[in-house]
Design a protein around this motif. Structure first.
Motif, PDB file in Angstrom:
ATOM      1  N   ALA A 126      -3.371 -16.590  -6.038  1.00  0.00           N
ATOM      2  CA  ALA A 126      -3.510 -15.334  -5.298  1.00  0.00           C
ATOM      3  C   ALA A 126      -3.297 -14.138  -6.219  1.00  0.00           C
ATOM      4  O   ALA A 126      -4.003 -13.126  -6.103  1.00  0.00           O
ATOM      5  CB  ALA A 126      -2.509 -15.297  -4.141  1.00  0.00           C
ATOM      6  N   LEU A 127      -2.353 -14.242  -7.139  1.00  0.00           N
ATOM      7  CA  LEU A 127      -2.125 -13.141  -8.079  1.00  0.00           C
ATOM      8  C   LEU A 127      -3.349 -12.920  -8.960  1.00  0.00           C
ATOM      9  O   LEU A 127      -3.766 -11.785  -9.179  1.00  0.00           O
ATOM     10  CB  LEU A 127      -0.897 -13.449  -8.940  1.00  0.00           C
ATOM     11  N   SER A 152      -4.572   0.839  -1.779  1.00  0.00           N
ATOM     12  CA  SER A 152      -4.646  -0.451  -1.087  1.00  0.00           C
ATOM     13  C   SER A 152      -4.905  -1.597  -2.065  1.00  0.00           C
ATOM     14  O   SER A 152      -4.328  -2.685  -1.931  1.00  0.00           O
ATOM     15  CB  SER A 152      -5.721  -0.424   0.000  1.00  0.00           C
ATOM     16  N   VAL A 153      -5.746  -1.359  -3.081  1.00  0.00           N
ATOM     17  CA  VAL A 153      -6.037  -2.419  -4.050  1.00  0.00           C
ATOM     18  C   VAL A 153      -4.815  -2.681  -4.928  1.00  0.00           C
ATOM     19  O   VAL A 153      -4.407  -3.831  -5.132  1.00  0.00           O
ATOM     20  CB  VAL A 153      -7.255  -2.048  -4.916  1.00  0.00           C
ATOM     21  N   GLN A 175       0.823  -1.211   0.000  1.00  0.00           N
ATOM     22  CA  GLN A 175       0.000   0.000   0.000  1.00  0.00           C
ATOM     23  C   GLN A 175       0.861   1.268   0.000  1.00  0.00           C
ATOM     24  O   GLN A 175       0.580   2.214  -0.739  1.00  0.00           O
ATOM     25  CB  GLN A 175      -0.929   0.012   1.215  1.00  0.00           C
ATOM     26  N   GLY A 176       1.893   1.281   0.817  1.00  0.00           N
ATOM     27  CA  GLY A 176       2.739   2.464   0.878  1.00  0.00           C
ATOM     28  C   GLY A 176       3.424   2.743  -0.443  1.00  0.00           C
ATOM     29  O   GLY A 176       3.499   3.897  -0.890  1.00  0.00           O
ATOM     30  N   ALA A 177       3.926   1.684  -1.089  1.00  0.00           N
ATOM     31  CA  ALA A 177       4.590   1.857  -2.380  1.00  0.00           C
ATOM     32  C   ALA A 177       3.621   2.371  -3.434  1.00  0.00           C
ATOM     33  O   ALA A 177       3.956   3.260  -4.234  1.00  0.00           O
ATOM     34  CB  ALA A 177       5.208   0.539  -2.833  1.00  0.00           C
ATOM     35  N   ALA A 178       2.399   1.829  -3.443  1.00  0.00           N
ATOM     36  CA  ALA A 178       1.401   2.284  -4.412  1.00  0.00           C
ATOM     37  C   ALA A 178       1.027   3.738  -4.164  1.00  0.00           C
ATOM     38  O   ALA A 178       0.876   4.522  -5.112  1.00  0.00           O
ATOM     39  CB  ALA A 178       0.158   1.388  -4.347  1.00  0.00           C
ATOM     40  N   ALA A 179       0.879   4.112  -2.901  1.00  0.00           N
ATOM     41  CA  ALA A 179       0.534   5.496  -2.568  1.00  0.00           C
ATOM     42  C   ALA A 179       1.652   6.446  -3.005  1.00  0.00           C
ATOM     43  O   ALA A 179       1.385   7.526  -3.558  1.00  0.00           O
ATOM     44  CB  ALA A 179       0.283   5.624  -1.064  1.00  0.00           C
ATOM     45  N   PHE A 200       0.531  -5.474  -6.103  1.00  0.00           N
ATOM     46  CA  PHE A 200       2.000  -5.464  -6.080  1.00  0.00           C
ATOM     47  C   PHE A 200       2.532  -6.587  -5.195  1.00  0.00           C
ATOM     48  O   PHE A 200       3.495  -7.279  -5.542  1.00  0.00           O
ATOM     49  CB  PHE A 200       2.519  -4.124  -5.552  1.00  0.00           C
ATOM     50  N   ALA A 201       1.923  -6.752  -4.008  1.00  0.00           N
ATOM     51  CA  ALA A 201       2.375  -7.776  -3.069  1.00  0.00           C
ATOM     52  C   ALA A 201       2.179  -9.177  -3.654  1.00  0.00           C
ATOM     53  O   ALA A 201       3.047 -10.050  -3.513  1.00  0.00           O
ATOM     54  CB  ALA A 201       1.626  -7.639  -1.750  1.00  0.00           C
ATOM     55  N   ALA A 202       1.045  -9.397  -4.318  1.00  0.00           N
ATOM     56  CA  ALA A 202       0.787 -10.707  -4.918  1.00  0.00           C
ATOM     57  C   ALA A 202       1.750 -10.972  -6.063  1.00  0.00           C
ATOM     58  O   ALA A 202       2.222 -12.106  -6.252  1.00  0.00           O
ATOM     59  CB  ALA A 202      -0.661 -10.770  -5.417  1.00  0.00           C
TER      60      ALA A 202
END
Length: 261
Positions: free
Chosen positions: A99-100, A46-47, A10-14, A52-54
């Motif tokens: 999950a991705l 967040s979405v 979330q932080g990276a996307a923001a 990104f995490a997946a």
């Protein structure tokens, strides 16, 4: 705000979104118009961060497979040992790609919701379907069906593969990960998501052009310019398919990477 609930990615996307908006009107004090934006806009960090995490987890699973051996038996020549094993089983890889796919389906859902909001005067204060002339023109209205179809197909592809399979090899092989099929369907999700992203870019570029007097961020202005180099502003109804295809190819070729960093 993102630091208060540091969800994965979330932080990276923001940070990425703020970087694209830097220098534009939206980040200036006092320019916000709505307190409660639609969640498809408000929850983008967040979405996308979950996506990104997946993606990172799927990449890690692939790298593990590429850097290790799944041979059965494993032959250790220096020790003159043959070790029967189950290292050929890529359950972790299959789960990472399931999950991705699920994460990308959520990215698609919010993208499609934003497309619909931009075309709705009640949400955007812009002409219906972003048609520049309100004389019964269809504008980008027909593209809504394209977006809806893509989201439906992505949702179908994001459904998990069966975990119970027919036993083969006289009952010895009574479990299968279906990893190949899982990776394959995730690739199909990516292809459709790329199309949907192209639709959103085309629609958003038209929305920008219909709202005079705004200043885009440095990054978002560069994206707008890149889209306009491929797709002219909609002045009268025309088929949208060639425009969407051009932007889709541009994305696939990495055209946005210099802007996104």
């Amino acid at each position: 705000a993102a630091a208060l609930r540091p969800a994965p990615g979330q932080g990276a996307a923001a940070r990425d979104l703020l970087a694209l908006l830097a220098g534009g009107d939206l980040v200036q004090p006092g320019t916000a118009r709505k307190l409660q934006d639609p969640l498809s806009f408000r929850c983008a960090p967040s979405v996308l961060g979950s996506g990104f995490a997946a993606l990172a987890a799927a990449r890690q699973a692939v790298e593990l497979e590429l850097s290790s051996a799944g041979d059965n038996p494993a032959v250790i020549a220096e020790d003159a040992v043959a070790l029967p094993n189950a290292n050929f089983d890529p359950t972790h890889l299959a789960l990472a790609f399931e999950a991705l796919g699920a994460a990308l389906a959520r990215v698609a859902a919010v993208s499609a919701a934003r497309i619909m909001k931009l075309m709705s005067p009640a949400s955007s204060d812009l002409p219906r379907f972003l048609a520049p002339v309100q004389d019964g023109s269809a504008g980008y209205g027909p593209v809504q069906k394209t977006a809806a179809a893509l989201v439906a197909e992505i949702g179908h592809l994001a459904a998990p593969m069966p975990v119970v399979v027919l036993a083969v090899a006289d009952g010895v092989e009574d479990y299968a990960t279906m990893a190949t099929a899982t990776v394959g369907k995730t690739g199909e999700i990516v292809a459709r998501l790329r199309l949907l992203a192209a639709v959103e870019l085309v629609v958003a570029a038209q929305a920008v052009d219909l709202r005079p007097g705004i200043r885009l961020g440095t990054g978002s202005a560069a994206i707008h310019m890149a889209v306009r180099a491929l797709v002219p502003r909609l002045e009268a109804d025309r088929p949208a398919a060639p425009d969407i295809a051009a932007v889709t190819a541009f994305i696939a070729e990495g055209g946005l990477e210099p802007i996104l960093g």
